[in-house]
Structure formats: C-alpha cells, structure tokens
Motif scaffolding. Structure first.
Motif, PDB file in Angstrom:
ATOM      1  N   UNK A   5      28.832  43.027  44.907  1.00 35.34           N
ATOM      2  CA  UNK A   5      29.875  43.176  44.040  1.00 35.34           C
ATOM      3  C   UNK A   5      29.117  42.492  42.511  1.00 35.34           C
ATOM      4  N   UNK A   9      28.755  45.774  39.429  1.00 38.81           N
ATOM      5  CA  UNK A   9      28.830  45.401  38.122  1.00 38.81           C
ATOM      6  C   UNK A   9      28.086  45.109  37.208  1.00 38.81           C
ATOM      7  N   UNK A 234      34.272  44.316  32.314  1.00 41.53           N
ATOM      8  CA  UNK A 234      34.552  43.398  33.530  1.00 41.53           C
ATOM      9  C   UNK A 234      35.612  42.276  33.733  1.00 41.53           C
ATOM     10  N   UNK A 238      39.162  42.172  35.947  1.00 45.17           N
ATOM     11  CA  UNK A 238      39.389  40.532  35.784  1.00 45.17           C
ATOM     12  C   UNK A 238      41.358  40.224  36.478  1.00 45.17           C
ATOM     13  N   UNK A 241      43.010  42.984  38.738  1.00 44.16           N
ATOM     14  CA  UNK A 241      42.785  41.989  40.550  1.00 44.16           C
ATOM     15  C   UNK A 241      43.608  41.136  39.997  1.00 44.16           C
ATOM     16  N   UNK A 242      43.833  40.890  39.604  1.00 48.21           N
ATOM     17  CA  UNK A 242      45.203  39.384  38.827  1.00 48.21           C
ATOM     18  C   UNK A 242      46.351  39.854  38.713  1.00 48.21           C
ATOM     19  N   UNK A 245      48.015  41.634  42.440  1.00 51.39           N
ATOM     20  CA  UNK A 245      48.408  40.153  43.086  1.00 51.39           C
ATOM     21  C   UNK A 245      50.023  40.654  42.772  1.00 51.39           C
ATOM     22  N   UNK A 271      31.525  38.490  48.708  1.00 50.51           N
ATOM     23  CA  UNK A 271      32.143  39.568  47.861  1.00 50.51           C
ATOM     24  C   UNK A 271      32.871  39.769  48.823  1.00 50.51           C
ATOM     25  N   UNK A 272      33.345  41.108  48.354  1.00 50.76           N
ATOM     26  CA  UNK A 272      34.590  41.791  49.375  1.00 50.76           C
ATOM     27  C   UNK A 272      34.524  41.696  50.943  1.00 50.76           C
ATOM     28  N   UNK A 273      34.993  40.819  51.132  1.00 48.06           N
ATOM     29  CA  UNK A 273      34.970  41.192  52.963  1.00 48.06           C
ATOM     30  C   UNK A 273      35.976  41.174  53.785  1.00 48.06           C
ATOM     31  N   UNK A 274      37.183  40.919  53.951  1.00 46.94           N
ATOM     32  CA  UNK A 274      38.342  41.145  54.250  1.00 46.94           C
ATOM     33  C   UNK A 274      39.041  42.018  53.667  1.00 46.94           C
ATOM     34  N   UNK A 276      41.730  42.728  52.605  1.00 52.69           N
ATOM     35  CA  UNK A 276      42.566  43.000  51.229  1.00 52.69           C
ATOM     36  C   UNK A 276      42.257  42.747  50.049  1.00 52.69           C
ATOM     37  N   UNK A 277      40.767  42.105  50.006  1.00 49.91           N
ATOM     38  CA  UNK A 277      39.283  42.426  48.764  1.00 49.91           C
ATOM     39  C   UNK A 277      39.256  43.048  48.929  1.00 49.91           C
ATOM     40  N   UNK A 280      41.540  45.410  46.899  1.00 53.67           N
ATOM     41  CA  UNK A 280      41.868  44.888  45.042  1.00 53.67           C
ATOM     42  C   UNK A 280      40.990  44.983  44.337  1.00 53.67           C
ATOM     43  N   UNK A 281      39.217  45.329  45.280  1.00 50.80           N
ATOM     44  CA  UNK A 281      38.624  45.658  44.826  1.00 50.80           C
ATOM     45  C   UNK A 281      38.637  46.552  43.812  1.00 50.80           C
TER      46      UNK A 281
END
Lengths: 445, 445
Positions: A5, A9, A234, A238, A241-242, A245, A271-274, A276-277, A280-281
């Motif tokens: 990730x 960027x 960047x 961010x 992403x907030x 949520x 870095x994004x894994x689930x 949901x991540x 969001x990414x």
C-alpha cells in the motif's frame, strides 16, 4: 513485512509529479452555469465579488412556477443528481429522481446545485479570484450553510422561481433544507430533511476535525496553495477513509464483509488485508483526486458551524450587514440579508463583533434558542432518521422534529428507519427513503 | 487564513531533526524485567529467540500462591497500573487498584505486564534482535492476543503462580482475559472482561485500519525503519486523534465541550477552533511521541485478528506447531502449544497452511464456532459493557455473555452500564466499574 500500500502511494506521487492534474474539474460535465456579478457578502464577512452557481434540472417548470423542488447535496455532492441528455452518467440520486419516481419529474421541476465552496462548477477555492487573477485557495472566505442557501436562492430568482414546492436534502443537504425553510420560510412550501441535524454535535465535529487534520498534515497541502503542484492526495485519501467509516458502517458491513480476508491463504498483513480494509482503500483511492482538498476544508467547516439557533442566525446577519456596509453596498445588501424580516428585525440590538456561535449554555436555553430559530418554519415537514447512522444519530433527527413541533409546526412527520446502511442509507434505500419522500411531496390532504 | 496547527507540526519536525528522540522508552520506569531465553514461537509462525516481559506488582503473594490477579492492558497501556515505591507517578488504573479498592491489594497479589509487541519494556519492534544486532522494526513477527497471553503465563511460571485467582482486563485487555480463560482454563479461576469482544467487528477493524494508514502514510514512517531518524509523529498524532474519537465520544462531550469555542471573539478557523478540537489536538499531541508507531501497528493488528472461535484457535495452534518443528524445537514447543490439551487434541487433523481465520460463514456457524471456542471457560465470569461505547458496542458484550452461557458456563454475570464516557468508561468510572469488579473478585457464594 511488505508494504504494497505504501509502494502504491509512492508510485502515484511520482505519477502525479509527472502527469496530469486533478480530475475533479472533469468529474461533472453538462451542467448549466448561473453567473452572478453582484457581490455576495458571506455570513462571516468575506465577499465574493462575483459568483457562479452550477446547476442541473429535470422536468418542466409549470405555468405558475409553483412546481419547483430544490435538491440540496451532501458535503462532496455535485449538481449531477440524475443523468440527462448532456451527461448520461448516473447521478448520485439516479433512482430517486425521474418520471414516476420518488421525486417525480412528470410532476415537478427539479433543480440541484453544486454548493458554493465546492469544486464542481460553482465558485469555490479552486476558482480564480477576479481581483487577483489567482485561484482563491485558502484566501477563500469562510462559508456557512446559509451562505450556500442564499446563493441557491439567487439562482432561483434568476430562474423566476419565487417559492419552492419543496426543499429536499440529506446530510449537509438536510442542514441546507432546514436552513432554507427556517430562514427563508416564504420561499419554501414543504420541507424534507433526512439524516441531518439542527446543530452539529461535538462528536461529528471531532470526526471532521480528524479528516481536516489528515489533509492539512499532508506536506503537499502547503496551506492550501497546492494548485500548481502535486495535490495532497495522500491526506485526501486518509480523510476519505475516516469519512467512509462514518458514512457506511452499520449492520451491512457485518453481512457484506464480516471477517473475510482478501487472500485467505496468505499470512496476515499490515497493508489492507481484511475485505473491509480493501473496500476502504478502494473507496478512498477513488475519491482522493475527484474532490478538491480546499473544498473539503471549507464545506466541512460550514457543517461544523451549522446551528439553527436564533442567536446564531441573528449574529451572522449582523456580521453580514456590517461587512456589506464596509463594502459600500449597504442598502442593497442589507435588504438581501434581511429578506426574511422577522429573523432580522432585531439586528440593530446585536453586537456586530460576535462570531456566530450560540451563547446558550443550559439544556433548556439551548432548546429555547433552537425553537426560536425555527419559529417561522411552519411548512409541512418530513424528518427522516436512520437508526444505524452513527454520524447523524437518530437523537439529532428527533431533535429536529421536536424543535419544529415545539415552535408550533403542526405538520411534522417523523420517520425512523431500521435500515442497515448507516448514514448513507439515503443514497441506497430507494424503497423506504424514496416512498417517504414521495408520500410527503405528493400528499394533498 | 492562518494555519497555526501546521506551523506547530513543522516546528516540531525541525526540533526532532535536531533534538532528542522518542520519549516512550522513558515514559515508564521502575518496572521489573522477566528475561526468558527460551525461544518463543508465535501463532503466525514467527519466532522470538528470547523475550523480555516488563511487569509491576502490588500486594503480596500468599503462601499457597492462590491470590494472584493478572491485569491485562489495552492497546497502548504500560505495566504501570498503579504507583509504587519505584515509580510514584499515578498508574492508568490508580483508583481501581490498592488497599481496600476494587482490586484490593490487601487481599490480592496483583500483576500487570506490558504486552509483548509493546514499547514499555517488553520485547517489541523497538527491541534489538539478538540475531542481527539491529532493532526489529517491521521484521518483528506478527503477534496475536494469545501470543501476548502465553508470554504472560511464562512470567507467571517464573513467579511460581500456576493458577490465577482472576484474570481481569478491559478493551484489548478484555480480549486477553477472555483468551486466557478460554484457552488456558486450568490457570484462570475467575474471569473479568470489560468493553471487549469475542471477535473484532469489521467496524472496529475499519477504525484501526484508518489509524494504521495515517501512520504508514507519514513520510517519516519509512516502512517501520525510522529508529535512526525522525519519528513519524505526524502520522501518530493523526492516528491518535481518530482513536480518541472512538475512545471518548459519548454524552460526556456534549456536556463538557458542547459547541463552545476556544476563542469565541475570534473568527472561525480551520485549525483547532471548537473546544472539542483543541481537546483532540492536545490529547494526540501528548501521545504521539510516547508510544512507538510500530507497536501501534503490531498490537492493533493483533486486535483486528482476535477471534476466539475454535476453528481459529486450532489453526493457529497448528501453525505454531509447524513453526516449532521447523525450528528444531518440536517436542518442547508443541508441548507448550498444547498446554491446553482439549483445545489442541485435533491439531493433527488441521491443515497447517491456513492462516488463522474462521471459515464459518452463516450466523449460526459463527455462533457455534465461538461457543466451541469458549467451551472450557467455566469460571465465574463478569462481562461488563457500556451503552455509550461505540468502539466495542454492547452488542459485542452481550455476545461474550451469550456464547459463554450457551457453552455451559452457569456463572456468567452480565452488567450493562449507562455511563457517559464511551469506551474509556473503564478508566474513569470507579464507582460503577470498580464496584462490579470488586463484587466479582471477592464473592464467596
């Protein structure tokens, strides 16, 4: 540990240094422009020497100009609420507006604008200041929700529409809608406010604060003067992403993503894994170059400052009058500021040096100030809340309904939806949200 | 428009380039160190060749070593739960632990550790890897909550404590506490879990994701290898601002801050302006150099991965066994991994290549997997939730109580507090939280 990730960027940063710049001026096309060369005095005393308001419309204005509905957008919305001949891309309320739909274009003439301060055609920080020939950036004046609404009413004047059949909005659009009905009651026939509030709660201010801080901390932000360089993508990512949520979390995420992972056979990663991540990414990546960072700052700040209390409205009107006097446009602009005479009748009693915040302290004082602030909003009203909304919780929806009723509005309908999409339910749940709107707009009893 | 908040960030950046480096190694002093030179095999297969566990203790161990209580910390907590002769600064649970208090040091021997992966004395990313002579940084192995608990039990072995009177924790500490009781039931006499969960929900993962992204996007993060340079303090500050919103928002903010502004006579500003903003700015500023960024990544990731489901526990145990075999420590470590025989009895049936996530899909499968995961936790249990907690909502507290009861635990007490401090209530509300803990720890019926 790998950081794909971060690699991405950095790669985008390099691309942006070489390549084409922001896409937000190209995101929305096919809108109309209302150019107003009369100076526009803002609530906090700033002045726009001239102003553009981007808008789109659907349906036909009837002979007595009584069937217009004004749609107000949320923070980052454009005027493109629905597709049309000049722009066939689906709009943000595509399934809500159209022939036979919730907002029926066979019956109504529907108008949607990009708010001033935005970046989708209306005058905002990205616009060139005619006085300097440079983009405003953070020299742009502070805006309020009422400034946005007053700009919209100038457009309606231009279109020959004195009184709306209805003012409709969700989220920040609901703030505008309430503001229009309360401060300009003679121009609003019916009110629809969805997932909004009568005054921003410290919790929602805190969440927007975190987003603005993420944005301003980006080294590319450069205090807002980034238009000639690399955008603060960047920080925008961010912030988004907030925001996402707060917009979308709800029971839906448990069903849609649960604890599932992107690559279940791979070891966990930072870095994004689930899923949901990765969601969001992806969401925030898509957004970060499609909306102007300075617009995010100004428009989100206007949301923080929103407070329909009478004391606030009066003080802002006094500031506006003061600024107009300084400008040498005293007579013309005071008349505009006080279009709603009942709100402004006591302006002369107010100190001009205060800054548009309620001084009410106790719960009862706060309630009385809010009730006084909406005392002219006697239109048939629909207030709609969503139980899974964490950003504008139902408590705030109940407050809107309650202050209107206590102010004497006997035609307030209050609905609370048990929907799963959180704050964004108004964008998605056409069955429930759409039906409530349609019933309210077309009710003839 | 002025940006004093950006000015301050830039000034600190300059100071840090010239001045002394992180304060977190100095934040906590006066702890004891348990040094364990036996390799520690982690759930995800990483190995710590040796390990330090920092701990502090209060009260006296009784003759039969039966009066020990282990306190587990939240994400960024240190072992300094209460002041003592070697460190007189108030601890994070100062009012809860002490003579006659909720956790009564006249009766109990109370131990609190810094979790492995942390930065307050225990082995973590900031520690030097003996194999390389360099700090681990992001070569540190991925950790799970059970890894933290197994490290704590090694300390208890060292202290000669086989069975705890009770395991007590809130937030991530509640995860550890539940994990200890469910996976090491023979060592835990009573269980207290406060504002925790049986598995992390996508919403809380999303919030921690946003924090990690803010941190990793800081140019000073340098993929975790920042120990020789300037710390990623800006990213840490942003992460903490988001975290604080999730920890503390609740009715308290409305009462404490409302819509009051820092300087009511000044015009609104984009930098901190409302009191809630200055509060968040101050809180996050204070934190950003007191906790190691890599620890935040590793420990928050362990929280995301937490899932007490049986299938997850079994797969992690299989991975650990596999890694131990590779290490050539097969016999010794497998024995340790399977201290709880009932959990591990079917290890040989599990594929070693899976990665520690539940494959349960339907609501019923998820519930059955969770119930199976806690089937050995038959201790008297207190589950405590707070209605204003948005990070670990009461729904998750009810889930813990429910799976324990459905697994056959007949001594589960479930309390739900109508407290105003949100998730952080456990740190503040000594009257209600303290009384519930005391009652549970001292109950002899």
């Amino acid at each position: 540990m790998d950081f794909p990730c971060i690699d991405r960027l950095e790669m985008r940063q390099r691309d942006l240094m070489a390549g084409p710049e922001p896409t937000y001026e190209k995101v929305v096309t096919g809108y109309e422009l209302f150019h107003d060369s009369t100076p526009f005095v803002c609530d906090h005393g700033g002045v726009l020497p001239q102003m553009d308001v981007a808008y789109e419309s659907w349906g036909r204005l009837n002979a007595d100009r009584s069937n217009a509905i004004l749609i107000h957008t949320g923070l980052s919305g454009s005027s493109h609420a629905r597709s049309h001949a000049k722009n066939s891309r689906p709009g943000w309320w595509e399934k809500f507006i159209g022939p036979g739909l919730a907002i029926d274009t066979d019956r109504f003439f529907v108008v949607c604008t990009n708010v001033i301060g935005g970046c989708y055609g209306s005058t905002g920080p990205w616009s060139v200041n005619p006085a300097t020939g440079q983009r405003y950036a953070t020299t742009f004046p502070l805006l309020t929700v009422n400034d946005m609404v007053r700009a919209q009413f100038r457009l309606l004047d231009h279109l020959g529409i004195h009184k709306l059949h209805a003012s409709v909005g969700a989220s920040m659009g609901g703030m505008q809608s309430l503001c229009a009905a309360a401060l300009h009651p003679e121009r609003v026939g019916r009110l629809v406010t969805i997932s909004a509030c009568a005054r921003s709660h410290p919790y929602s201010i805190a969440l927007r604060f975190a987003q603005r801080q993420a944005l301003m901390a980006d080294p590319n932000f450069r205090r807002g003067f980034y238009y000639d360089g690399v955008q603060p993508h960047v920080g925008m990512k961010l912030a988004r992403a907030v925001a996402t949520v707060t917009y979308r979390s709800g029971p839906e995420w448990e069903l849609r993503f649960g604890r599932r992972r992107r690559a279940p056979d791979q070891p966990p990663a930072l870095c994004p894994d689930f899923l949901i991540e990765t969601y969001l990414d992806h969401q925030s990546e898509r957004f970060c170059l499609q909306y102007d960072a300075n617009s995010l700052l100004y428009v989100s700040k206007a949301m923080d400052m929103f407070d329909i209390s009478q004391s606030v409205t009066r003080r802002l009107a006094a500031q506006r009058e003061h600024a107009a006097a300084d400008l040498g446009h005293e007579l013309a602009t005071t008349a505009a500021a006080c279009a709603n005479v009942s709100v402004c009748m006591n302006i002369e009693d107010q100190p001009a040096s205060t800054t548009g915040h309620s001084q009410a302290e106790t719960e009862d004082e706060i309630a009385q100030d809010l009730i006084a602030g909406v005392r002219n909003a006697k239109q048939p009203t629909l207030v709609l809340g969503v139980q899974s909304d964490i950003l504008f919780p139902v408590k705030q929806q109940r407050e809107i309904a309650e202050i209107l009723r206590r102010a004497g509005n006997e035609r307030v309908t209050y609905y609370e939806l048990d929907a799963m999409y959180g704050h964004d339910t108004f964008l998605i749940d056409v069955v429930n949200v759409g039906a409530a709107i349609k019933g309210h707009l077309e009710n003839t009893t």
